[in-house]
Scaffold this motif. Structure first.
Motif, PDB file in Angstrom:
ATOM      1  N   GLN A  27       0.846  -1.183   0.000  1.00 37.26           N
ATOM      2  CA  GLN A  27       0.000   0.000   0.000  1.00 37.26           C
ATOM      3  C   GLN A  27       0.883   1.235   0.000  1.00 37.26           C
ATOM      4  OE1 GLN A  27      -1.572  -1.063   4.043  1.00 37.26           O
ATOM      5  NE2 GLN A  27      -1.581   1.155   4.306  1.00 37.26           N
ATOM      6  N   ALA A  28       0.347   2.319  -0.548  1.00 38.07           N
ATOM      7  CA  ALA A  28       1.048   3.605  -0.548  1.00 38.07           C
ATOM      8  C   ALA A  28       0.318   4.522   0.414  1.00 38.07           C
ATOM      9  CB  ALA A  28       1.059   4.194  -1.949  1.00 38.07           C
ATOM     10  N   ILE A  29       1.072   5.218   1.268  1.00 42.61           N
ATOM     11  CA  ILE A  29       0.458   6.171   2.183  1.00 42.61           C
ATOM     12  C   ILE A  29       1.075   7.544   1.954  1.00 42.61           C
ATOM     13  CG2 ILE A  29      -0.073   4.414   3.927  1.00 42.61           C
ATOM     14  CD1 ILE A  29       2.358   5.538   5.540  1.00 42.61           C
ATOM     15  N   THR A  30       0.367   8.582   2.397  1.00 43.17           N
ATOM     16  CA  THR A  30       0.913   9.937   2.300  1.00 43.17           C
ATOM     17  C   THR A  30       1.072  10.575   3.672  1.00 43.17           C
ATOM     18  OG1 THR A  30      -1.277  10.911   2.028  1.00 43.17           O
ATOM     19  CG2 THR A  30      -0.090  10.288   0.018  1.00 43.17           C
ATOM     20  N   LYS A  31       0.484   9.962   4.717  1.00 40.02           N
ATOM     21  CA  LYS A  31       0.582  10.499   6.075  1.00 40.02           C
ATOM     22  C   LYS A  31       1.111   9.417   7.000  1.00 40.02           C
ATOM     23  CE  LYS A  31      -3.454  13.385   5.256  1.00 40.02           C
ATOM     24  NZ  LYS A  31      -4.842  13.621   5.590  1.00 40.02           N
ATOM     25  N   PRO A  32       1.990   9.657   7.940  1.00 37.24           N
ATOM     26  CA  PRO A  32       2.579  10.964   8.231  1.00 37.24           C
ATOM     27  C   PRO A  32       3.579  11.421   7.175  1.00 37.24           C
ATOM     28  CG  PRO A  32       3.589   9.288   9.606  1.00 37.24           C
ATOM     29  CD  PRO A  32       2.497   8.622   8.837  1.00 37.24           C
ATOM     30  N   MET A  33       4.007  10.521   6.284  1.00 43.76           N
ATOM     31  CA  MET A  33       4.876  10.923   5.172  1.00 43.76           C
ATOM     32  C   MET A  33       4.571   9.994   3.996  1.00 43.76           C
ATOM     33  SD  MET A  33       8.479   9.428   6.633  1.00 43.76           S
ATOM     34  CE  MET A  33       8.183   9.986   8.299  1.00 43.76           C
ATOM     35  N   ARG A  34       5.042  10.367   2.820  1.00 44.21           N
ATOM     36  CA  ARG A  34       4.778   9.562   1.636  1.00 44.21           C
ATOM     37  C   ARG A  34       5.676   8.319   1.656  1.00 44.21           C
ATOM     38  NH1 ARG A  34       2.115  10.741  -2.881  1.00 44.21           N
ATOM     39  NH2 ARG A  34       1.963  12.919  -2.291  1.00 44.21           N
ATOM     40  N   LEU A  35       5.065   7.153   1.740  1.00 51.32           N
ATOM     41  CA  LEU A  35       5.812   5.894   1.794  1.00 51.32           C
ATOM     42  C   LEU A  35       5.079   4.818   1.023  1.00 51.32           C
ATOM     43  CD1 LEU A  35       6.660   5.681   5.619  1.00 51.32           C
ATOM     44  CD2 LEU A  35       8.285   6.169   3.796  1.00 51.32           C
ATOM     45  N   ASN A  36       5.838   3.910   0.443  1.00 53.23           N
ATOM     46  CA  ASN A  36       5.280   2.690  -0.121  1.00 53.23           C
ATOM     47  C   ASN A  36       5.600   1.572   0.862  1.00 53.23           C
ATOM     48  OD1 ASN A  36       4.258   3.697  -2.622  1.00 53.23           O
ATOM     49  ND2 ASN A  36       6.363   3.906  -3.297  1.00 53.23           N
ATOM     50  N   LEU A  37       4.568   0.940   1.396  1.00 56.99           N
ATOM     51  CA  LEU A  37       4.732  -0.078   2.424  1.00 56.99           C
ATOM     52  C   LEU A  37       4.487  -1.473   1.860  1.00 56.99           C
ATOM     53  CD1 LEU A  37       2.748   1.633   5.332  1.00 56.99           C
ATOM     54  CD2 LEU A  37       5.198   1.748   4.864  1.00 56.99           C
ATOM     55  N   ALA A  38       5.270  -2.422   2.333  1.00 62.15           N
ATOM     56  CA  ALA A  38       5.074  -3.828   1.992  1.00 62.15           C
ATOM     57  C   ALA A  38       4.871  -4.593   3.293  1.00 62.15           C
ATOM     58  CB  ALA A  38       6.286  -4.367   1.236  1.00 62.15           C
ATOM     59  N   PHE A  39       3.719  -5.252   3.406  1.00 61.63           N
ATOM     60  CA  PHE A  39       3.376  -5.995   4.613  1.00 61.63           C
ATOM     61  C   PHE A  39       3.560  -7.490   4.379  1.00 61.63           C
ATOM     62  CE2 PHE A  39       1.323  -2.020   5.376  1.00 61.63           C
ATOM     63  CZ  PHE A  39       1.194  -1.892   6.747  1.00 61.63           C
ATOM     64  N   ALA A  40       4.027  -8.187   5.399  1.00 59.44           N
ATOM     65  CA  ALA A  40       4.112  -9.650   5.388  1.00 59.44           C
ATOM     66  C   ALA A  40       3.740 -10.116   6.781  1.00 59.44           C
ATOM     67  CB  ALA A  40       5.523 -10.111   5.028  1.00 59.44           C
ATOM     68  N   VAL A  41       2.583 -10.781   6.894  1.00 64.41           N
ATOM     69  CA  VAL A  41       2.098 -11.201   8.209  1.00 64.41           C
ATOM     70  C   VAL A  41       1.668 -12.662   8.168  1.00 64.41           C
ATOM     71  CG1 VAL A  41       1.326  -8.859   8.791  1.00 64.41           C
ATOM     72  CG2 VAL A  41      -0.288 -10.465   7.762  1.00 64.41           C
ATOM     73  N   THR A  42       1.601 -13.255   9.358  1.00 66.41           N
ATOM     74  CA  THR A  42       1.109 -14.613   9.519  1.00 66.41           C
ATOM     75  C   THR A  42      -0.210 -14.550  10.265  1.00 66.41           C
ATOM     76  OG1 THR A  42       3.350 -15.478   9.566  1.00 66.41           O
ATOM     77  CG2 THR A  42       1.626 -16.895  10.448  1.00 66.41           C
ATOM     78  N   ILE A  43      -1.222 -15.219   9.716  1.00 59.19           N
ATOM     79  CA  ILE A  43      -2.552 -15.244  10.315  1.00 59.19           C
ATOM     80  C   ILE A  43      -2.654 -16.459  11.240  1.00 59.19           C
ATOM     81  CG2 ILE A  43      -5.037 -15.347   9.834  1.00 59.19           C
ATOM     82  CD1 ILE A  43      -3.835 -12.944   8.501  1.00 59.19           C
ATOM     83  N   ASP A  44      -3.162 -16.222  12.447  1.00 57.43           N
ATOM     84  CA  ASP A  44      -3.409 -17.316  13.395  1.00 57.43           C
ATOM     85  C   ASP A  44      -4.790 -17.092  13.981  1.00 57.43           C
ATOM     86  OD1 ASP A  44      -3.371 -19.367  15.199  1.00 57.43           O
ATOM     87  OD2 ASP A  44      -1.833 -18.508  16.499  1.00 57.43           O
ATOM     88  N   GLY A  45      -5.801 -17.676  13.340  1.00 63.96           N
ATOM     89  CA  GLY A  45      -7.176 -17.468  13.799  1.00 63.96           C
ATOM     90  C   GLY A  45      -7.593 -16.023  13.593  1.00 63.96           C
ATOM     91  N   ASP A  46      -7.832 -15.315  14.714  1.00 68.37           N
ATOM     92  CA  ASP A  46      -8.270 -13.925  14.641  1.00 68.37           C
ATOM     93  C   ASP A  46      -7.162 -12.950  15.021  1.00 68.37           C
ATOM     94  OD1 ASP A  46     -10.818 -14.549  13.762  1.00 68.37           O
ATOM     95  OD2 ASP A  46     -11.586 -14.785  15.792  1.00 68.37           O
ATOM     96  N   THR A  47      -5.896 -13.413  14.955  1.00 67.93           N
ATOM     97  CA  THR A  47      -4.779 -12.508  15.213  1.00 67.93           C
ATOM     98  C   THR A  47      -3.777 -12.616  14.069  1.00 67.93           C
ATOM     99  OG1 THR A  47      -3.529 -14.155  16.463  1.00 67.93           O
ATOM    100  CG2 THR A  47      -4.996 -12.721  17.729  1.00 67.93           C
TER     101      THR A  47
END
Length: 106
Positions: A58-78
């Motif tokens: 995702q790209a954000i502009t606040k608090p500054m302009r950044l392109n973010l890359a997320f990598a997460v592990t799902i465990d049920g509802d967390t």
């Protein structure tokens, strides 16, 4: 493994914790999403669920302009993982899926 729903995220960054909300849903069999935080709403791109591992960009502009890359592990509802912005160090991400009775809106 289902990831659809609304997730409350907490991202530990060098400038403090940032709270955000991510919504995931299937559209024509493809995972899509939207993130809300810092007063802006941004679409998620390249949303991929591989087993219990979820990645997106995702790209954000606040608090500054950044392109973010997320990598997460799902465990049920967390979920736990990292968010990375360019050459900056990775930030720790944690999240909880909202249950249907936990209020509405974002």
């Amino acid at each position: 493994m289902s990831v659809e729903g609304t997730w409350d995220l907490s991202i530990s960054t060098p400038i403090g914790k940032i709270k955000a909300v991510a919504e995931f849903r299937r559209k024509d069999g493809v995972l899509v999403g939207t993130a809300y935080g810092a007063g802006e709403e941004v679409p998620l791109s390249d949303v991929v669920l591989d087993g219990d591992r979820l990645t997106w960009k995702q790209a954000i502009t606040k608090p500054m302009r950044l392109n973010l890359a997320f990598a997460v592990t799902i465990d049920g509802d967390t979920l736990t993982g990292t968010s990375k912005a360019g050459r900056l160090p990775a930030s720790k991400v944690t999240g909880e899926r909202r249950t249907l009775h936990a209020g509405t809106g974002h």
